[in-house]
Design a protein around this motif. Structure first.
Motif, PDB file in Angstrom:
ATOM      1  N   THR B 211      21.542 -27.352 -23.820  1.00  0.00           N
ATOM      2  CA  THR B 211      21.795 -27.522 -25.234  1.00  0.00           C
ATOM      3  C   THR B 211      20.462 -27.470 -26.304  1.00  0.00           C
ATOM      4  O   THR B 211      20.466 -27.092 -27.154  1.00  0.00           O
ATOM      5  CB  THR B 211      22.593 -28.937 -25.427  1.00  0.00           C
ATOM      6  OG1 THR B 211      23.820 -28.584 -24.467  1.00  0.00           O
ATOM      7  CG2 THR B 211      22.920 -29.155 -26.808  1.00  0.00           C
ATOM      8  N   MET B 212      19.560 -28.145 -25.344  1.00  0.00           N
ATOM      9  CA  MET B 212      18.058 -28.158 -26.166  1.00  0.00           C
ATOM     10  C   MET B 212      17.321 -26.916 -26.324  1.00  0.00           C
ATOM     11  O   MET B 212      16.795 -26.766 -27.480  1.00  0.00           O
ATOM     12  CB  MET B 212      17.236 -29.357 -25.358  1.00  0.00           C
ATOM     13  CG  MET B 212      17.948 -30.692 -25.456  1.00  0.00           C
ATOM     14  SD  MET B 212      17.223 -31.670 -24.162  1.00  0.00           S
ATOM     15  CE  MET B 212      15.368 -31.657 -25.114  1.00  0.00           C
ATOM     16  N   ARG B 213      17.695 -25.861 -25.281  1.00  0.00           N
ATOM     17  CA  ARG B 213      16.661 -25.041 -25.227  1.00  0.00           C
ATOM     18  C   ARG B 213      17.453 -23.587 -25.924  1.00  0.00           C
ATOM     19  O   ARG B 213      16.763 -22.813 -26.681  1.00  0.00           O
ATOM     20  CB  ARG B 213      16.508 -24.444 -23.782  1.00  0.00           C
ATOM     21  CG  ARG B 213      15.499 -25.609 -23.242  1.00  0.00           C
ATOM     22  CD  ARG B 213      15.221 -25.450 -21.919  1.00  0.00           C
ATOM     23  NE  ARG B 213      14.189 -26.211 -21.329  1.00  0.00           N
ATOM     24  CZ  ARG B 213      13.746 -26.376 -19.994  1.00  0.00           C
ATOM     25  NH1 ARG B 213      14.374 -25.823 -19.154  1.00  0.00           N
ATOM     26  NH2 ARG B 213      13.040 -27.252 -19.931  1.00  0.00           N
ATOM     27  N   THR B 214      18.742 -23.795 -25.598  1.00  0.00           N
ATOM     28  CA  THR B 214      19.450 -22.403 -26.258  1.00  0.00           C
ATOM     29  C   THR B 214      19.424 -22.185 -27.738  1.00  0.00           C
ATOM     30  O   THR B 214      19.152 -20.756 -27.957  1.00  0.00           O
ATOM     31  CB  THR B 214      21.027 -22.543 -25.865  1.00  0.00           C
ATOM     32  OG1 THR B 214      21.088 -22.659 -24.691  1.00  0.00           O
ATOM     33  CG2 THR B 214      21.817 -21.375 -26.228  1.00  0.00           C
ATOM     34  N   PRO B 215      19.367 -23.090 -28.702  1.00  0.00           N
ATOM     35  CA  PRO B 215      18.980 -22.634 -29.884  1.00  0.00           C
ATOM     36  C   PRO B 215      17.892 -21.788 -30.113  1.00  0.00           C
ATOM     37  O   PRO B 215      17.688 -21.111 -31.055  1.00  0.00           O
ATOM     38  CB  PRO B 215      19.052 -24.190 -30.767  1.00  0.00           C
ATOM     39  CG  PRO B 215      20.001 -24.783 -29.773  1.00  0.00           C
ATOM     40  CD  PRO B 215      19.584 -24.543 -28.395  1.00  0.00           C
ATOM     41  N   PHE B 216      16.640 -22.212 -29.369  1.00  0.00           N
ATOM     42  CA  PHE B 216      15.533 -21.649 -29.535  1.00  0.00           C
ATOM     43  C   PHE B 216      15.453 -20.366 -29.085  1.00  0.00           C
ATOM     44  O   PHE B 216      15.038 -19.476 -29.705  1.00  0.00           O
ATOM     45  CB  PHE B 216      14.296 -22.477 -28.966  1.00  0.00           C
ATOM     46  CG  PHE B 216      14.089 -23.811 -29.584  1.00  0.00           C
ATOM     47  CD1 PHE B 216      13.439 -23.869 -30.949  1.00  0.00           C
ATOM     48  CD2 PHE B 216      14.630 -24.986 -28.939  1.00  0.00           C
ATOM     49  CE1 PHE B 216      13.289 -24.990 -31.399  1.00  0.00           C
ATOM     50  CE2 PHE B 216      14.179 -26.037 -29.524  1.00  0.00           C
ATOM     51  CZ  PHE B 216      13.795 -26.148 -30.701  1.00  0.00           C
ATOM     52  N   ILE B 217      16.094 -20.264 -27.990  1.00  0.00           N
ATOM     53  CA  ILE B 217      16.355 -18.859 -27.333  1.00  0.00           C
ATOM     54  C   ILE B 217      17.529 -17.862 -28.349  1.00  0.00           C
ATOM     55  O   ILE B 217      16.930 -16.711 -28.582  1.00  0.00           O
ATOM     56  CB  ILE B 217      17.043 -18.865 -26.056  1.00  0.00           C
ATOM     57  CG1 ILE B 217      16.207 -19.743 -25.211  1.00  0.00           C
ATOM     58  CG2 ILE B 217      17.399 -17.341 -25.442  1.00  0.00           C
ATOM     59  CD1 ILE B 217      16.605 -20.024 -23.854  1.00  0.00           C
ATOM     60  N   LEU B 218      18.361 -18.505 -28.826  1.00  0.00           N
ATOM     61  CA  LEU B 218      18.868 -17.656 -29.847  1.00  0.00           C
ATOM     62  C   LEU B 218      18.359 -17.316 -31.286  1.00  0.00           C
ATOM     63  O   LEU B 218      18.273 -16.152 -31.677  1.00  0.00           O
ATOM     64  CB  LEU B 218      20.281 -18.394 -30.365  1.00  0.00           C
ATOM     65  CG  LEU B 218      21.436 -18.634 -29.273  1.00  0.00           C
ATOM     66  CD1 LEU B 218      22.773 -19.545 -29.648  1.00  0.00           C
ATOM     67  CD2 LEU B 218      21.905 -17.368 -28.718  1.00  0.00           C
TER      68      LEU B 218
END
Lengths: 236, 291
Positions: B211-218
Motif C-alpha cells: 500500500t505504501m509503495r504502490t502509489p509511487f510506482i503508479l
C-alpha cells in the motif's frame, strides 16, 4: 501484553538501553520517565518495530517483535496505537481527512471510515473541529487529533512518546486525562514523559530510566525520588 | 479490496495533482530522454535498413576461362547452386554478354565486326552479404574459372559502416536510457521526500509495504508513460517536418527504405516510458519507503 527480556540497544560505544527487563500487563497505564537521552523513546520504538535491539527479546501482544521481518511489521502495527513525539498530521488534510486517511490506508471501506471517524472525534472531543486544518488547531487540539488517529483502529495497546511536549500544564493534563479515560475502557497505555506534574497527578505505574537502565519501577507512584536524587529540580 | 484500490488510486491521483511543478519536471525529463531515444531509434532503424539493403546489390561475377565449354559452365553453375551459402546463380552466355556490350557501347563505337572476346560468365549472390568473400575464395580454386570479381573491399566498407552505425546507435540509446533511468529515479526520490509525512503516517498505522509503495510506482508509470506519449508525438511531428524538407532538397532520398512505422513509435515510446518509470519508481520506493 508487553515483555522485554535483557534488551540492549547499542549505537557503537553508546548504550541507549542496557539489559532492560520490563513486563506490562493488559489494562495497565505506565509512565516511562527519565531525562532526555535516558532511553524512553528508544524503548518505545522497540515496541513497534521501528528499532531492532542489539540483544534481548521483546514480545508485544504475543508477537516476538525482534524476530519480525520488515513486511511483517505492519501487521503488528495495525494492533497498536502509536503517537510519536511530533504527532505528524497531514497539513493539507482536514482533521476528518487525517483520521480517514489512516483508516483507508489499512483497508477500511468508505462507510466504516465515516462511522469510525465520527466516533473517535467524539471520543477526543474534537467533533466540532472536523473540518479544520492542522494549522488552524492549537497544540493540544492537534495532539487530540493524533490520539484520535491512533485509537481509530481500536488498538489494545497505545504507545505515546512525549505527548505533552511543548504543551502548557493545563493542556498537558487534558491530554493525559484523555489517555487515562482511554485506559479505563481497557486499552493498555504506555506513555513516555519528563513532565513531573502530570506524573505526580496521575498516580499510575512509573518506570524510571536513566542512561539506558531501569532504576525504579513503582505502581501508583509520583515522580520517582531516584531521579530527583540524580537530577535535582532546578529552583526557579 | 475495492476500498484499497480506491485508496491507491486516490493517493496516486492526489500526488499527481498536488505537485504540478514536480510532475512537469518528471514528465519533461522522461519526455526529453525518450525523445532522444526515439530520434536515435528512428535514425538507427533507417540507417540499419539502408545498410541492410546495400549489400544485397553486391553480386559476384565469375568469369570462366575462354576455352571452357558451355557444358562445363552449366556443370559449374550446378555445383555453385549446391553450395548452402549461395542464393542464386545466373549463367550469362558469352553471346548474350557480347550483345549487351555492343548495345551499351553502340553510340560510341561499332563492335559488330569484331570477334566476341568475352567468356561465359556466372553471376552469383549469397544469402548473407558477408558470406560473399569466402564463397568467392572457394570458386577461385575451380579449374575452369579465370577470374572472380567479388567487390570485396567495397562490401567490407559497407558492412563496417553498418556495424559502426549499429554500435554507435545502440551505445547512444543505452546511455540515454541510463540517464533517463537515473533522472526518473531521482525525481521519484524527491516525490517520496515531499510526501514523507504521508509515508510516515501510513507506516505508523500499519499500512502494508504494498500500500505504501504502490502509489509511487503508479506515479512513476504515469510520469514515464505521459513523457513517452509527448515524446513520441514530438518525434513524429519533427520527423515529418524534417522528412518533407530533406525530400525537397534531395529527391533521391525517396528511394530509401521506409522508416519506423508511426504506430509502433506511438506504442513503444509510452510503453518504454511507463516501464522505465515504474521500474525506477519501484526501485526508489524500495529504497526510501520503509516501515
Amino acid at each position: 501484553m508487553v515483555e522485554l527480556r535483557k534488551v540492549s540497544v547499542e549505537y557503537g560505544e553508546h548504550h541507549a538501553l542496557h539489559q532492560v527487563d520490563l513486563l506490562v500487563e493488559r489494562g495497565e497505564f505506565v509512565f516511562l520517565v527519565g531525562t532526555t537521552g535516558a532511553g524512553k523513546s528508544t524503548l518505545l520504538k522497540l515496541l513497534y518495530g521501528a528499532l531492532k535491539p542489539t540483544e534481548g527479546r521483546i514480545w508485544v501482544l504475543g508477537t516476538e517483535v525482534n524476530r519480525l521481518k520488515p513486511r511483517e511489521i505492519p501487521t503488528l502495527r495495525r494492533q497498536l496505537g502509536i503517537i510519536p513525539q511530533d504527532y505528524p498530521l497531514l497539513p493539507r488534510k482536514t482533521v476528518w481527512e487525517n483520521i480517514a486517511y489512516a483508516l483507508s490506508a489499512i483497508g477500511y471501506n468508505e462507510s466504516a471510515v465515516r462511522q469510525r471517524v465520527a466516533q473517535v472525534l467524539a471520543r477526543v472531543g474534537m467533533s466540532d473541529r472536523a473540518r479544520y486544518y492542522p494549522d488552524q488547531l492549537s497544540g493540544g487540539e492537534a495532539q487530540r487529533v493524533a490520539i484520535a488517529r491512533a485509537i481509530a483502529n481500536r488498538p489494545p495497546l497505545l504507545i505515546a512518546d512525549e505527548p505533552t511536549a511543548n504543551l502548557d500544564p493545563e493542556t498537558s493534563w487534558e491530554i493525559i486525562d484523555l489517555l487515562l479515560q482511554i485506559n479505563l475502557r481497557g486499552t493498555t497505555v504506555i506513555v513516555s514523559t519528563h513532565n513531573r506534574a502530570i506524573v505526580d497527578r496521575a498516580r499510575q505505574r512509573v518506570v524510571a530510566l536513566d542512561r539506558g537502565r531501569i532504576i525504579s519501577d513503582v505502581p501508583h507512584a509520583g515522580y520517582p525520588v531516584e531521579l530527583d536524587r540524580l537530577y535535582p529540580p532546578i529552583p526557579l | 479490496m475495492i476500498a484499497r484500490l480506491r485508496f491507491l488510486w486516490n493517493e496516486t491521483w492526489q500526488a499527481l495533482r498536488r505537485n504540478p511543478l514536480l510532475q512537469v519536471a518528471s514528465i519533461s525529463t522522461a519526455c526529453v530522454a525518450l525523445v532522444l531515444v526515439g530520434v536515435v531509434g528512428m535514425t538507427l532503424y533507417k540507417l540499419d535498413a539502408v545498410a541492410q539493403m546495400l549489400p544485397k546489390q553486391f553480386e559476384t561475377e565469375v568469369f570462366l576461362k575462354f576455352e571452357a565449354t558451355r557444358e562445363q559452365a552449366l556443370e559449374l553453375k550446378a555445383k555453385l547452386e549446391a553450395m548452402p551459402e549461395v542464393a542464386r546463380v545466373t549463367l550469362v552466355p558469352r553471346e548474350q554478354a557480347w550483345a549487351e556490350e555492343q548495345a551499351r557501347l553502340a553510340s560510341e563505337i561499332n563492335l559488330k565486326d569484331l570477334p566476341n572476346p568475352l567468356p561465359d560468365k556466372l553471376v552469383l549472390a549469397t544469402h548473407q552479404p558477408d558470406q560473399l568473400p569466402a564463397v568467392a575464395e572457394r570458386i577461385r580454386q575451380e579449374p575452369t574459372v579465370d577470374e572472380v570479381i567479388d567487390q570485396r573491399e567495397t562490401l567490407r566498407q559497407v558492412l563496417a559502416t553498418a556495424r559502426l552505425v549499429r554500435m554507435v546507435g545502440l551505445s547512444a540509446i543505452s546511455l540515454l536510457l541510463l540517464s533517463a533511468i537515473l533522472l526518473i529515479y531521482n525525481t521519484v526520490r524527491l516525490t517520496i521526500y515531499s510526501r514523507q509525512r504521508e509515508v510516515r503516517v501510513m507506516a505508523l498505522v500499519g499500512a502494508s509495504l504494498f500500500t505504501m509503495r504502490t502509489p509511487f510506482i503508479l506515479e512513476g508509470i504515469v510520469q514515464g508513460g505521459l513523457g513517452g506519449l509527448v515524446g513520441a508525438t514530438l518525434v513524429l511531428v519533427g520527423a515529418g517536418l524534417i522528412s518533407d524538407y530533406t525530400l525537397q532538397l534531395w529527391p533521391f532520398l525517396r528511394d530509401l527504405p521506409p522508416g519506423l512505422p508511426p504506430s509502433l513509435l506511438l506504442v513503444s515510446l509510452p510503453g518504454l516510458g511507463a516501464l522505465i518509470g515504474g521500474l525506477c519508481a519501484g526501485w526508489a520506493a524500495q529504497r526510501f519507503v520503509r516501515v
